[in-house]
Write a protein that holds these residues in place. Structure first.
Motif, PDB file in Angstrom:
ATOM      1  N   PHE A 129       6.898  -3.673   7.727  1.00 62.67           N
ATOM      2  CA  PHE A 129       7.986  -3.974   7.321  1.00 62.67           C
ATOM      3  C   PHE A 129       7.781  -3.124   5.290  1.00 62.67           C
ATOM      4  CE2 PHE A 129       6.620  -7.894   7.190  1.00 62.67           C
ATOM      5  CZ  PHE A 129       6.759  -8.221   6.375  1.00 62.67           C
ATOM      6  N   PHE A 130       9.205  -3.629   5.420  1.00 62.95           N
ATOM      7  CA  PHE A 130       9.078  -3.811   4.279  1.00 62.95           C
ATOM      8  C   PHE A 130       9.466  -5.122   3.467  1.00 62.95           C
ATOM      9  CE2 PHE A 130       9.700   0.963   4.957  1.00 62.95           C
ATOM     10  CZ  PHE A 130       8.847   1.950   4.553  1.00 62.95           C
ATOM     11  N   ILE A 131       8.787  -4.684   2.138  1.00 67.36           N
ATOM     12  CA  ILE A 131       9.314  -6.162   0.960  1.00 67.36           C
ATOM     13  C   ILE A 131       9.927  -5.178  -0.366  1.00 67.36           C
ATOM     14  CG2 ILE A 131       8.977  -7.394  -0.599  1.00 67.36           C
ATOM     15  CD1 ILE A 131       6.018  -8.063   1.014  1.00 67.36           C
ATOM     16  N   GLY A 132      11.654  -4.935  -0.414  1.00 62.19           N
ATOM     17  CA  GLY A 132      11.965  -4.050  -1.529  1.00 62.19           C
ATOM     18  C   GLY A 132      11.661  -2.383  -0.544  1.00 62.19           C
ATOM     19  N   ARG A 133      10.800  -2.032  -2.254  1.00 58.45           N
ATOM     20  CA  ARG A 133      10.137  -0.504  -1.440  1.00 58.45           C
ATOM     21  C   ARG A 133       8.850  -0.347  -0.639  1.00 58.45           C
ATOM     22  NH1 ARG A 133       8.535   2.234  -5.359  1.00 58.45           N
ATOM     23  NH2 ARG A 133       8.708   1.535  -7.643  1.00 58.45           N
ATOM     24  N   ILE A 134       7.853  -1.904  -0.116  1.00 55.63           N
ATOM     25  CA  ILE A 134       6.797  -2.211  -0.537  1.00 55.63           C
ATOM     26  C   ILE A 134       5.791  -2.478   1.025  1.00 55.63           C
ATOM     27  CG2 ILE A 134       4.721  -2.820  -0.735  1.00 55.63           C
ATOM     28  CD1 ILE A 134       6.526  -4.492  -3.827  1.00 55.63           C
ATOM     29  N   PRO A 135       5.723  -1.098   1.620  1.00 51.77           N
ATOM     30  CA  PRO A 135       5.242  -1.406   2.884  1.00 51.77           C
ATOM     31  C   PRO A 135       4.246  -2.331   2.936  1.00 51.77           C
ATOM     32  CG  PRO A 135       4.599   0.958   1.833  1.00 51.77           C
ATOM     33  CD  PRO A 135       5.221   0.198   1.193  1.00 51.77           C
TER      34      PRO A 135
END
Length: 231
Positions: free
Chosen positions: A6-12
């Motif tokens: 998934f993504f945390i904000g735009r962080i993979p």
């Protein structure tokens, strides 16, 4: 083993293991990626942990991004990841490699992490940069004038980077920490590792025949045994 991307904000990000109250944040080093966390998850998930790993700029799924792999970008991102984690897990620990350990100490110096496991950590970035400048025959005056200079050993020296490190020294690291250090580490001197361990009360395990990058079958066996004992 279960795996969720998934993504945390735009962080993979990738999360390994069944739901648990305890988690390790896995932070890769240079040329690494979040998927390296899978091997560590094999060690700790059977002990009741999950492992959350992320890709930092220019690494893994983020190759080709405009953002650069530097502390003024990576540190805020790691802080954002930790804020995402806090309401979801009651116990958060850290497992970091090389420069990932350096970024993590900058990001989490004031955070109540349960434990930190560092493999070949960069413990004095200013000393490392100055050493690379010396090896490349670059003076501070030259670097300041040019801003960036490509060194012959594949690294780019940066005046901004050097100044940033001098302005943001790691003064405190209260988290209980265990370090796996390689006797042939060419990035962090043994004296630096020993001083850090003594000053912070960290445990220091040395593999005399190890290298900064633990990658041979013998080195990986030592790494996994150390992780199993310390996690």
């Amino acid at each position: 083993m279960t795996e969720e991307q998934f993504f945390i904000g735009r962080i993979p990000a990738v999360l390994y293991g069944k739901p648990a109250k305890r988690v390790y944040l896995f932070v890769h080093g240079q040329c690494g990626c979040k998927e390296e966390g899978a091997a560590f998850a094999e060690v700790v998930c059977p002990k009741g942990f999950q492992v959350l790993a992320v890709d930092l700029p220019e690494h893994g799924a983020r190759k080709g991004e405009a953002d650069r792999f530097n502390p003024w970008t990576a540190v805020p991102e790691l802080r954002a990841v930790l804020e995402f984690m806090k309401p979801r897990w009651s116990e958060i620990s850290l497992r970091a490699n090389s420069i990932g350990a350096h970024f993590s100490m900058l990001a989490f110096a004031e955070e109540p992490l349960c434990r930190a496991l560092f493999v070949s950590p960069i413990l004095d970035m200013e000393r490392l940069i100055v050493g690379m400048m010396r090896s490349a025959g670059v003076t501070e005056q030259e670097l300041e004038a040019q801003g960036e200079i490509a060194a012959g050993f594949g690294q780019t020296l940066s005046w901004r980077y050097l100044c940033w490190e001098r302005q943001h020294p790691i003064r405190a690291w209260p988290c209980p920490t265990a370090i796996l250090y390689a006797g042939r580490d060419n990035m962090t001197g043994r004296g630096t590792a020993e001083r850090f361990a003594a000053d912070r009360g960290a445990s220091l395990t040395v593999m005399e025949t190890g290298e900064h990058w633990f990658h041979t079958s013998e080195q990986l066996t030592v790494l996994r045994e150390w992780e199993n004992a310390e996690a």
